[in-house]
Design an enzyme around this catalytic site. Structure first.
Site, mmCIF file in Angstrom:
data_model
loop_
_atom_site.group_PDB
_atom_site.id
_atom_site.type_symbol
_atom_site.label_atom_id
_atom_site.label_comp_id
_atom_site.label_asym_id
_atom_site.label_seq_id
_atom_site.Cartn_x
_atom_site.Cartn_y
_atom_site.Cartn_z
ATOM 1 N N SER A 1 16.183 5.636 -48.338
ATOM 2 C CA SER A 1 15.842 6.351 -47.113
ATOM 3 C C SER A 1 15.332 7.756 -47.445
ATOM 4 O O SER A 1 15.957 8.487 -48.220
ATOM 5 C CB SER A 1 17.092 6.431 -46.242
ATOM 6 O OG SER A 1 16.763 7.068 -45.053
ATOM 7 N N GLY A 2 14.216 8.105 -46.885
ATOM 8 C CA GLY A 2 13.662 9.444 -47.096
ATOM 9 C C GLY A 2 12.797 9.551 -48.344
ATOM 10 O O GLY A 2 12.327 10.627 -48.697
ATOM 11 N N THR B 1 7.610 5.288 -45.151
ATOM 12 C CA THR B 1 6.841 5.260 -43.919
ATOM 13 C C THR B 1 5.553 6.070 -44.070
ATOM 14 O O THR B 1 4.475 5.648 -43.624
ATOM 15 C CB THR B 1 7.693 5.785 -42.758
ATOM 16 O OG1 THR B 1 8.875 4.984 -42.690
ATOM 17 C CG2 THR B 1 6.954 5.697 -41.451
ATOM 18 N N ASN C 1 16.938 11.907 -43.654
ATOM 19 C CA ASN C 1 15.507 11.985 -43.362
ATOM 20 C C ASN C 1 15.342 12.358 -41.888
ATOM 21 O O ASN C 1 15.932 11.732 -41.022
ATOM 22 C CB ASN C 1 14.885 10.602 -43.653
ATOM 23 C CG ASN C 1 13.388 10.567 -43.392
ATOM 24 O OD1 ASN C 1 12.810 11.527 -42.866
ATOM 25 N ND2 ASN C 1 12.766 9.458 -43.760
ATOM 26 N N SER D 1 13.676 9.227 -39.918
ATOM 27 C CA SER D 1 14.074 8.001 -40.596
ATOM 28 C C SER D 1 13.784 6.785 -39.718
ATOM 29 O O SER D 1 14.091 6.776 -38.530
ATOM 30 C CB SER D 1 15.562 8.087 -40.913
ATOM 31 O OG SER D 1 15.978 6.904 -41.531
ATOM 32 N N SER D 2 13.186 5.761 -40.326
ATOM 33 C CA SER D 2 12.910 4.537 -39.568
ATOM 34 C C SER D 2 14.227 3.810 -39.376
ATOM 35 O O SER D 2 14.912 3.502 -40.343
ATOM 36 C CB SER D 2 11.960 3.636 -40.341
ATOM 37 O OG SER D 2 10.951 4.401 -40.944
ATOM 38 N N GLY E 1 15.178 1.975 -45.960
ATOM 39 C CA GLY E 1 15.576 1.998 -47.361
ATOM 40 C C GLY E 1 17.090 1.947 -47.511
ATOM 41 O O GLY E 1 17.838 2.148 -46.563
ATOM 42 N N GLU F 1 20.664 2.850 -47.970
ATOM 43 C CA GLU F 1 21.281 4.103 -47.566
ATOM 44 C C GLU F 1 22.797 4.077 -47.637
ATOM 45 O O GLU F 1 23.441 3.060 -47.423
ATOM 46 C CB GLU F 1 20.801 4.553 -46.188
ATOM 47 C CG GLU F 1 21.089 3.599 -45.059
ATOM 48 C CD GLU F 1 20.420 4.040 -43.739
ATOM 49 O OE1 GLU F 1 19.466 4.826 -43.766
ATOM 50 O OE2 GLU F 1 20.896 3.565 -42.691
#
Ligand SMILES: Nc1ncnc2c1ncn2[C@@H]1O[C@H](COP(=O)(O)OP(=O)(O)O)[C@@H](O)[C@H]1O
Ligand SMILES: [Mg+2]
Length: 1027
Positions: A102-103, A107, A154, A157-158, A385, A387
């Site tokens: 993540s981050g 994306t 993030n 973050s998605s 991602g 996490e």
């Protein structure tokens, strides 16, 4: 090749020594030097720069467009281009798998890829393609507004997984797409950890509305006023401008064709959830009721339901048991659970509905859809991602499981399959060890034994099962698994809370999960009452989102699949989709935890490099080959570049053909021959092959075009020929019919007096008109033949002369000797000319001098000149000239004058022998033929001869004037010539008249009477002309 200002090594494969340390050195060096992309062969390693990089502009797009990977410095553009090229050239579906925690920039990477594809396609500027590209790009804004949130890792973050297929037509232009979304983290709607936020959409609405709009939604500006947006205590994020994002989201909605009522329904729903979050309950006697009906009112308005209905659905539920319908009041806990479940479900539905709308806008449609006979896709996977949070729940469990699956795919395709392929193909190979995370995937997804199976089993249990009991069951079943543990199983592990937590050793690290809420989240129940409530909303759009609300209460429904099971099968499908495509990888790395553009956190990065298996990737890659292809396909693609293989290789197998081609092109040092495939070590070789191929392609295209054009023309030609054939047949039929008519009309002509001259021809149809002339000529010739056949052949030349004379004189002059035999050369005949021998001798001389062919006419004449002097002469007409001869030795008086130069003849209508031969030389020949002793009429003969010859020489008619008065030129003067009857004249002779007039006086016997002319003289036609 890479520019000199490169930092470190552009492709890890080129490291001198492949160790983790060397790998880290290079990665650090490049990051510090501002180079965020580095290759491992065709895999792109990307380090999040945490700053705006000036490497995505149009000049960079054109630098990478259509180039090979190794031609330019490493860039994500090159990966996108490679995927596009592979798809276009090989007609294969490709996908770009972007992974990383993540981050780490997934994306962003996916957006960069999409922008690149948009920038390099549709050079033709087709409108529909532009629309599709626009929708593809704009859909991100919407998906991020509703699916992204600030987390502690993030700011953007998605919170859902996204796999997007972009459909291309045969030209390689995007013509549509489809988004698959995976498990939205909907628990965020009701619960956020400290430092985190709810989905962006809530803050966009609150900060983007104008004051008056806020009132309409009955909202207040401050997110802290709403329970669902205040828990993280961080509603303001520096990197985000919610107000302007709200505008961007709305404009994206419009671009994608959302109607205004749809857009307002979306925001109403968001507002409704905000209001719903503020509904609290109070217990009254046996029941639970909303504490403040005003808040319920607001939510109800937004949902377009009555406040009473909403309040009821929040406080009680209807259950059907054995056909009876009963009401059951909620406990306080149930009411709160119901409220939150409603909020989550509504948001989740909304999100799915939005994705559905985007997909409708992206649907391959219309003309483009029909035309794309070679529809291929590029898939872009940007999924949440790996996490680890302070508290990890069911959602993190799913997300991390998803990452395990992707890692497995990477291992399968890049590490395992590659090595297996070398072995299978009999290529010499030294095995590279790597950690295979299959065991962790099994831990989660294995039937009966995996965590998800245990979870489902617990949910199925009819009795009251708690999360704690679930953990016990897991401990029991998973005890001894290398990657699973809990306090129960390792009592010494103080990190784990007893009866609450378990730990999974993921490929990317250890994660401690809290079991609390697992059961509920997996069951994911929403009371039926809410579904009915929303289905009955007066807002059609909301109502349509809840079709199952229409179901009869008493009807028993099948137990819905659990969230875990749904997620598992969606992951399995995703992996299947990805495996069916040619994958390209972007491996994202997060350089630090604090979003710093300069900090390279050694430990964090090393950790990621390790679990992503990047060093192993380099090893496999280094030992491996850049390109491999089946012999048949290879030959098909490159056969044109070798004389031995073009157009077909016939001297052996495809493998032999490939070998011959490679050897001719001198690439043997760079390739290995496997059992079924050729392996090419360096990309440069492949590039050289491609270049050679593309140089030849235009010629082949032209050849194909030529053949095809030829075929088209032949088809066209055949059609035209057929048409002509038909037309001809038709015309023939018409002619035949016309001929039958003619045949009938002319059936008796042979017996007719005029051989059918008087027969009226039937009117010809249009198609026959052109041939009627010929037919008439045929008839005329036949008639001529019928008439002429009575005349002996030998007389035909004379007949011809007589006809010439007739057409000149008929009706104008009575006597012209037509009944007499025309001798022509009279002076050569002794009974006409006693001096004929001298004449013949002289003519022979003249013939030698002037080279004429024959004598047409000769006669004694009397002539007069400009001085009115008369003299006897002889006239000689050969086939070319007219001569005046003296009468002793018949010598030519002067050069003959050519017959072509005669401009006309004049003669009188009477029986005299006067003839004027006009020329434009100023001296006409004015003569009277001397026809002694027979006194026969020879003027007609002379006219016939001259007219005929003139016609032959000049192909036109000689002008003949008949009259008793006409002009003639003598001594360059025009002088009148009158033919006058003179009783005094014994013989016809010339004499001067009044003025310049010349009179040709003829004796009375010559005067025959008849029609009057200008002089009042009369000629008797009847007698004279028949003479
Ligand atoms: N290529 C890049 N250039 C500039 N900033 C980037 C880039 N990639 C990532 N970032 C920054 O990192 C943040 C997180 O990236 P994101 O793609 O959202 O991560 P992920 O999707 O992997 O969780 C972005 O919001 C952006 O600020
Ligand atoms: Mg993301």
């Amino acid at each position: 090749m890479a520019a000199q200002d490169e930092v470190g090594i552009v492709d890890f494969v080129l490291l001198d020594e492949i160790t983790l340390d060397k790998f880290m050195d290079n990665l650090r060096k490049r990051f510090k030097g501002g180079k965020i992309y580095t290759y491992i062969g065709e895999v792109c390693v990307s380090v999040n720069p945490y700053r705006t990089m000036n490497i995505y502009g149009p000049e960079h797009v054109s630098q990478y467009k259509g180039r090979e990977l190794f031609e330019n410095p490493p860039h994500i553009f090159a990966i996108a281009d490679a995927a596009h090229k592979e798809m276009k050239q090989q007609g294969r579906d490709t996908c770009i798998v972007i992974s990383g925690e993540s981050g780490s920039g997934k994306t962003e990477a996916s957006k960069i890829i999409m922008k690149y594809i948009a920038a390099v396609t549709n050079v033709g500027g087709r409108q529909e393609v532009e629309r599709v590209k626009n929708v593809l790009l704009q859909s991100n804004a919407i998906l991020e507004a509703f699916g992204n949130a600030k987390t502690n890792r993030n700011d953007n973050s998605s919170r859902f997984g996204k796999y997007m297929d972009i459909n291309f037509d045969f030209k390689g232009d995007p013509i549509g797409g489809h988004i698959n979304n995976y498990l939205l983290e909907k628990s965020r709607v009701i619960l956020q950890q400290i430092g985190e936020r709810n989905f962006h959409s809530f803050y966009q609405l609150l900060r983007g509305l104008t004051e008056s709009e806020l009132k309409a939604y009955q909202l207040s500006r401050d997110p802290d006023a709403y329970f669902y947006t205040q828990q993280g205590k961080s509603s303001k994020v520096n990197t985000i401008n919610d107000g302007s994002d709200y505008k961007a989201t709305n404009s994206a909605f419009k671009t994608l064709g959302f109607s205004s009522s749809e857009i307002s329904t979306v925001w109403n729903t968001v507002a409704a959830i905000l209001h719903l979050g503020n509904v609290t309950f109070k217990s009254q006697e046996e029941s639970t009721k909303p504490a403040d009906i005003n808040v319920v009112n607001k939510a109800a308005t937004m949902f377009s339901v009555t406040s009473g209905e909403l309040s009821k659905a929040l406080s009680e539920r209807v259950i059907a048991a054995r056909g009876e319908v009963m009401k059951k009041m909620h406990t306080l806990h149930e009411a709160e659970y119901g409220r939150d479940a409603l909020a989550k479900a509504v948001y989740d539905r909304l999100f799915t509905w939005i994705v559905g709308k985007i997909n409708a806008a992206l649907n391959v449609q219309g003309e483009l859809g029909k035309k794309s006979y070679m529809g291929t896709v590029i898939g872009v996977l940007d999924i949440y991602g790996f996490e680890i949070f302070d508290a990890n729940s069911f959602e993190q469990f799913c997300i991390n499981y998803c990452n395990e699956k992707l890692q497995q795919l990477f291992i399968e395709l890049v590490l395992k399959q590659e090595q297996e392929e070398y072995r299978r193909e009999g290529i010499e190979w030294k095995n590279v060890d790597f950690f295979n995370n299959q065991i962790i995937c099994d831990l989660v997804e294995q039937p009966h034994k995996g965590v998800l199976a245990i979870l489902d089993e617990a949910c199925l249990n009819v009795g009251k099962v708690t999360d704690e009991m679930l953990l016990e069951a897991m401990d029991k079943k998973l005890a001894g698994h290398k990657h699973y543990t809990s306090r129960q199983l390792s009592p010494m592990d103080k990190e784990l809370k007893h009866k609450e937590e378990f730990r999974i050793r993921h490929y990317a690290g250890d994660v401690v999960y809290n079991i609390d809420g697992f059961l509920d989240k997996n069951k994911d129940t929403l009371f039926q009452d809410f579904k009915r409530l929303l289905h009955n909303s007066s807002n059609k759009i909301i109502s349509d989102m809840w079709p199952e609300g229409a179901m009869d209460i008493t009807k028993t429904t099948k137990r819905p699949l659990t969230a875990g099971t749904l997620f598992r099968s969606s992951m399995i499908n995703l992996v299947k989709t990805l495996t069916s495509k040619e994958p390209f990888y972007v491996r994202c790395i997060k350089p630090n935890e604090v979003k710093s553009p300069s900090l390279f956190d050694e430990e964090r990065v090393k950790h990621q490099v390790c679990y992503l298996g990047l060093v192993e990737n380099v090893r496999v890659r280094r030992a491996g080959f850049a390109y491999r292809q089946r012999y048949d396909k290879f030959l098909k693609r490159y056969k044109m570049i070798s004389q031995f293989t073009w157009p077909n290789f016939r001297a052996g197998s495809d493998k032999d053909g490939t070998r011959v081609l490679i050897e001719e092109r001198e690439f043997a040092h760079d390739v290995k021959y496997g059992n079924t495939k050729i392996f090419i070590r360096s990309p440069a070789t492949l590039f050289a092959l491609e270049t050679a191929r593309s140089e030849l392609i235009p010629g082949i295209v032209i050849l194909l075009q030529k053949l095809w054009r030829g075929t088209l023309c032949r088809i066209q030609y055949k059609k035209m020929k057929a048409a002509l054939y038909i037309m001809n047949y038709y015309r023939h039929a018409k002619i035949r019919k016309y001929l039958e008519q003619l045949h009938y009309a002319f059936r008796d002509v042979k017996k007719m007096h005029d051989y059918g001259k008087s027969v009226t021809w039937p009117a010809p149809p249009l198609s026959v008109r052109p041939v009627v002339g010929t037919l008439r000529a045929v008839h005329a010739r036949w008639r001529a033949w019928m008439i002429l056949r009575a005349v002996p052949r030998a007389e035909w030349p004379q007949l011809r002369l007589k006809m010439c004379a007739a057409s000149a004189l008929k009706g104008k002059r009575g006597a012209w000797g037509q009944n007499r035999k025309w001798e022509g050369n009279y002076l050569a005949l002794p009974h006409y000319n006693h001096n004929s021998e001298a004449f013949i001798a002289s003519i022979n001389n003249l013939c030698n001098a002037d080279k004429f062919q024959m004598v047409l006419f000769s006669s004694y004449i009397q002539k007069t000149n400009r001085f009115n002097k008369c003299a006897d002469r002889a006239l000689l007409i050969t086939d070319s000239n007219i001569y005046k001869l003296e009468t002793k030795k018949f010598k030519a008086m002067r050069k003959g004058s050519p017959i072509q130069e005669v401009t006309g003849l004049s003669l009188s209508p009477g029986r005299d022998q006067l003839l004027v031969i006009h020329s434009n030389k100023g001296n006409d020949l004015v003569v009277a033929l001397n026809t002694e002793p027979s006194h026969e009429d020879r003027v007609g003969e002379l006219v016939g001869i001259l007219c005929n010859r003139y016609q032959q020489l000049r192909n036109m008619e000689l002008k003949v004037t008949v009259g008793s008065q006409f002009q003639c030129m003598l001594g360059n003067k025009s002088r009148p010539l009158h033919v006058e009857v003179s009783p005094a004249a014994q013989v016809a002779n010339f004499r001067p008249g009044n003025g310049t007039t010349i009179v040709y006086a003829v004796p009375t016997s010559y005067a025959l009477g008849g029609t009057g002319d200008q002089n009042g003289q009369q000629y008797n036609h009847k007698i004279g002309w028949k003479a």
